[in-house]
Design an enzyme around this catalytic site. Structure first.
Site, PDB file in Angstrom:
ATOM      1  N   TYR A  78      11.597  32.037 -13.459  1.00  0.00           N
ATOM      2  CA  TYR A  78      12.797  31.201 -13.372  1.00  0.00           C
ATOM      3  C   TYR A  78      13.868  31.922 -12.562  1.00  0.00           C
ATOM      4  O   TYR A  78      14.503  31.337 -11.688  1.00  0.00           O
ATOM      5  CB  TYR A  78      13.328  30.893 -14.768  1.00  0.00           C
ATOM      6  N   ASN A 125      12.335  17.390 -15.295  1.00  0.00           N
ATOM      7  CA  ASN A 125      11.159  17.145 -14.470  1.00  0.00           C
ATOM      8  C   ASN A 125      11.072  15.734 -13.944  1.00  0.00           C
ATOM      9  O   ASN A 125      10.255  14.949 -14.387  1.00  0.00           O
ATOM     10  CB  ASN A 125       9.909  17.468 -15.277  1.00  0.00           C
ATOM     11  N   CYS A 180       5.413  22.399 -12.852  1.00  0.00           N
ATOM     12  CA  CYS A 180       6.293  23.153 -13.743  1.00  0.00           C
ATOM     13  C   CYS A 180       5.553  24.261 -14.461  1.00  0.00           C
ATOM     14  O   CYS A 180       6.125  25.276 -14.809  1.00  0.00           O
ATOM     15  CB  CYS A 180       6.878  22.245 -14.802  1.00  0.00           C
ATOM     16  N   HIS A 181       4.278  24.065 -14.681  1.00  0.00           N
ATOM     17  CA  HIS A 181       3.505  25.046 -15.432  1.00  0.00           C
ATOM     18  C   HIS A 181       3.337  26.351 -14.661  1.00  0.00           C
ATOM     19  O   HIS A 181       2.905  27.337 -15.211  1.00  0.00           O
ATOM     20  CB  HIS A 181       2.148  24.458 -15.807  1.00  0.00           C
ATOM     21  N   GLU A 183      -6.225  27.313 -12.964  1.00  0.00           N
ATOM     22  CA  GLU A 183      -5.852  27.489 -11.561  1.00  0.00           C
ATOM     23  C   GLU A 183      -6.186  28.876 -11.056  1.00  0.00           C
ATOM     24  O   GLU A 183      -5.912  29.224  -9.927  1.00  0.00           O
ATOM     25  CB  GLU A 183      -4.360  27.211 -11.390  1.00  0.00           C
TER      26      GLU A 183
END
Length: 103
Positions: A25, A48, A56-57, A83
């Site tokens: 962040y 969001n 966002c993840h 991912e």
DNA sequence: GAATTGACCAGCT
DNA sequence: AAGCTGGCCAATT
């Protein structure tokens, strides 16, 4: 319902995070010129507005722990692992931390 | 328009 | 190493 400049910046930066990488962040905040705005960044993501273009993840805390997530932190962890992000306990491997370009 | 809150961070003890 | 304090930004009450 419209977006603020701030929100737009956040969205754009977060959208740049490549698959299999994560950003803090605070790093996002720094990238948009407000390094102290980490909280505001989180808030913006929490709203969001465009979940499709906003992964966002892929945004985690500066200490590389998961942070919060709408839907559950464990979900977030699983998504990231899918991912290709490797987790060490509750923290992400620093190899997967994405660094924004500085102008 | 003040006070509170929230997906945070860095520094000090 | 672990816990506490202050700070900073935007949105909501």
């Amino acid at each position: 319902m419209s977006l603020s400049e701030f929100d737009r910046r956040v969205l754009e930066k977060v959208a740049q995070i490549p698959r299999g990488k994560v950003a803090a962040y605070g790093e996002v905040a720094r990238a948009i010129g407000k390094k102290k705005a980490a909280r505001a960044v989180g808030n913006a993501l929490a709203k969001n507005p465009y979940p499709i273009i906003i992964p966002c993840h892929r945004v985690v805390k500066a200490n590389l722990s998961l942070g919060e997530y709408s839907g559950g932190a464990d979900k977030k962890k699983k998504l990231l692992e899918k991912e290709g992000v490797i987790f060490i306990g509750k923290t992400v491997r620093h190899e997967h931390v994405f660094k924004f370009y500085r102008s």
